[in-house]
Design an enzyme around this catalytic site. Structure first.
Site, PDB file in Angstrom:
ATOM      1  N   LYS A  27     -31.954  15.279  26.231  1.00  0.00           N
ATOM      2  CA  LYS A  27     -32.455  16.673  27.207  1.00  0.00           C
ATOM      3  C   LYS A  27     -31.190  18.356  27.796  1.00  0.00           C
ATOM      4  CE  LYS A  27     -36.956  15.739  30.020  1.00  0.00           C
ATOM      5  NZ  LYS A  27     -37.409  15.352  31.220  1.00  0.00           N
ATOM      6  N   VAL A  28     -32.342  19.152  27.528  1.00  0.00           N
ATOM      7  CA  VAL A  28     -31.293  19.781  28.175  1.00  0.00           C
ATOM      8  C   VAL A  28     -32.553  21.712  28.975  1.00  0.00           C
ATOM      9  CG1 VAL A  28     -29.759  20.273  26.296  1.00  0.00           C
ATOM     10  CG2 VAL A  28     -31.278  21.501  26.290  1.00  0.00           C
TER      11      VAL A  28
END
Ligand code: G3P
Length: 221
Positions: A83-84
């Site tokens: 997750k960015v």
């Protein structure tokens, strides 16, 4: 529609997974912090309990740090989705990780333009936060509708993961729109399970059965 649980609480994850309800998990640094303890151990454990996708978030804000963390997180399990955040570096990391076969969830999406750009970068999931939009007087669910319409014209292969869900009506609305995934806090999933008439009905069945069989201890199903 897939159901993910939005938590790092192992007890809740096991509870709903045992009911066969969970297609995946999403976590973030705030959810990890709420549980305390060693976040690395918790993240590894979650990837073992759950067969489906487990989103684990980077905490670096620049590209090279995100790449290093993303690759390390991916070593926790081959079901890890990195997750960015929706930032220029986040999208650069999304593109690089996705090209290397590591799936990415772009988080903190608050507009259709952000969703479009994250999809172009190769995201497997985009996470619009609808509850936080509702909190500031905007209609979070309209954003899901708009993103769904935009994505329907193209072949991005990116899934809409509705996040920051606050109550069961959000889930029904997301399902009516045809969102790919909802990620739910355990309390919302608990509420979805319940209905007062179910409890009243069950109490009545049990009372009637006990009337029927009273004094007959031998009668067993
Ligand atoms: O998955 C993102 C979600 O955890 C954010 O929810 O309630 O903190 O806005 P909330």
């Amino acid at each position: 529609m897939k159901i993910f649980l939005d938590t790092a609480n192992l007890e809740s994850i096991r509870k709903f997974n045992d009911m066969g309800l969970l297609d995946g998990i999403t976590t973030n640094p705030s959810l990890m912090s709420k549980e305390g303890g060693n976040p690395k151990d918790a993240m590894k454990e979650i990837t073992k309990i759950i067969k489906g996708d487990v989103s684990l978030e980077v905490v670096s804000t620049e590209y090279s740090g995100m790449m290093e963390e993303g690759k390390r997180l991916r070593e926790y399990g081959n079901n890890v989705v990195v997750k960015v955040p929706m930032t220029p570096d986040g999208l650069k990391a999304c593109k690089s990780l996705s090209s290397e076969g590591i799936p990415v969830n772009v988080t903190l999406i608050f507009s259709s333009n952000q969703a479009l750009l994250a999809a172009k970068s190769g995201a497997k999931y985009i996470s619009p936060f609808i509850g936080r939009l509702d909190d500031i007087g905007q209609d979070g669910m309209s954003l899901i509708k708009e993103i769904k319409e935009i994505f329907s014209h193209y072949d991005f292969g990116t899934q809409i993961l509705v996040a920051s869900i606050r109550h069961p009506l959000h889930v029904i609305d997301a399902a009516k729109i045809g969102a790919d995934v909802v990620t739910l806090p355990p309390a919302v999933l608990d509420k979805m399970l319940e209905h007062p008439l179910t409890k009243i009905g069950l109490d009545n069945f049990l009372a009637d059965w006990s009337k029927l069989t009273s004094g007959n201890a031998d009668i067993k199903i």
